[in-house]
Design a protein around this motif. Structure first.
Motif, PDB file in Angstrom:
ATOM      1  N   ASN A 196      86.472  19.905 -63.299  1.00 36.03           N
ATOM      2  CA  ASN A 196      85.705  20.110 -62.077  1.00 36.03           C
ATOM      3  C   ASN A 196      86.499  19.767 -60.811  1.00 36.03           C
ATOM      4  N   GLY A 197      87.797  20.085 -60.832  1.00 38.07           N
ATOM      5  CA  GLY A 197      88.630  19.868 -59.666  1.00 38.07           C
ATOM      6  C   GLY A 197      89.117  18.438 -59.467  1.00 38.07           C
ATOM      7  N   LEU A 198      88.833  17.555 -60.414  1.00 40.12           N
ATOM      8  CA  LEU A 198      89.269  16.163 -60.320  1.00 40.12           C
ATOM      9  C   LEU A 198      90.179  15.823 -61.489  1.00 40.12           C
ATOM     10  N   SER A 242      87.522   9.563 -53.764  1.00 39.36           N
ATOM     11  CA  SER A 242      87.547   8.320 -53.003  1.00 39.36           C
ATOM     12  C   SER A 242      86.770   7.224 -53.712  1.00 39.36           C
ATOM     13  N   ALA A 243      87.199   5.994 -53.523  1.00 36.32           N
ATOM     14  CA  ALA A 243      86.538   4.832 -54.118  1.00 36.32           C
ATOM     15  C   ALA A 243      85.138   4.663 -53.545  1.00 36.32           C
ATOM     16  N   VAL A 277      92.010   7.353 -56.460  1.00 31.37           N
ATOM     17  CA  VAL A 277      93.378   7.553 -55.959  1.00 31.37           C
ATOM     18  C   VAL A 277      93.523   8.993 -55.462  1.00 31.37           C
ATOM     19  N   SER A 278      94.582   9.223 -54.705  1.00 28.37           N
ATOM     20  CA  SER A 278      94.886  10.585 -54.259  1.00 28.37           C
ATOM     21  C   SER A 278      95.469  11.379 -55.426  1.00 28.37           C
ATOM     22  N   HIS A 279      95.521  12.703 -55.268  1.00 28.76           N
ATOM     23  CA  HIS A 279      96.141  13.554 -56.300  1.00 28.76           C
ATOM     24  C   HIS A 279      97.610  13.177 -56.491  1.00 28.76           C
TER      25      HIS A 279
END
Length: 190
Positions: A74-76, A42-43, A53-55
């Motif tokens: 790391n999941g992002l 999230s921003a 942005v969303s995935h």
């Protein structure tokens, strides 16, 4: 003449975001663009001045060719906008907040990039990570372990990784970054 990509890397907590923000105006004065990454968080997240942005939105952008570089860590998901190619073609220098794990791929696309590793003493890094309170103690120890493995190398292939210590005053690190950019000699990689 094409510009040069400055690829800043470092462990979480090393102060990359602080360094980028502190160096933004001096970098702009030497015609160096500072890139905002696109990240799937999230921003409102504290830290980096990034585009959240969303995935799903990230994947749409990736599929549309909107990223010059992209990776997952790391999941992002992280993306560097394709606009950097235009700035480089204009002869400008471009600073990106890159990934240590993605350096080899970045070098394939930008073989003349300047890899800069922001380092910090382990005890300072541990304290910064603890203060952020984003991760468990086990996750922090895992980050410290991975960091020790990566920082053992001074190069990737025949490309030297330049190191900047950010354990002390940020103003000194900014000065050292500007000196490194100004005085880095382009190696012959033919």
């Amino acid at each position: 003449m094409d510009g040069r990509l400055i690829y800043l890397m470092g462990p979480s907590g090393s102060g990359k975001d602080s360094l980028i923000e502190a160096a933004r105006t001096p970098l702009q004065s030497i015609d160096c663009e500072v890139v905002r990454r696109v990240i799937t968080r999230s921003a409102e997240s504290v830290g980096e001045d990034a585009i959240g942005v969303s995935h799903e939105a990230f994947e749409r952008r990736r599929q549309a060719g909107e990223f010059a570089l992209s990776w997952n860590a790391n999941g992002l998901d992280y993306g560097i906008p394709i606009q950097i190619d235009h700035w480089l073609k204009e002869g400008r220098q471009v600073l990106v907040n890159g990934s240590r794990g993605h350096l080899a791929e970045a070098l394939q696309r930008y073989p003349t990039l300047l890899p800069v590793l922001l380092t910090v003493k382990e005890e300072v890094l541990r304290e910064r990570l603890l203060r952020r309170n984003r991760e468990s103690l086990a996750q922090i120890e895992e980050r410290l372990r991975r960091n020790a493995l990566f920082t053992a190398s001074d190069s990737v292939g025949d490309v030297q990784i330049y190191r900047l210590d950010n354990s002390g005053k940020l103003a000194i690190t900014v000065q050292n970054l500007l000196k490194l950019i100004a005085f880095s000699v382009e190696p012959d990689r033919t």
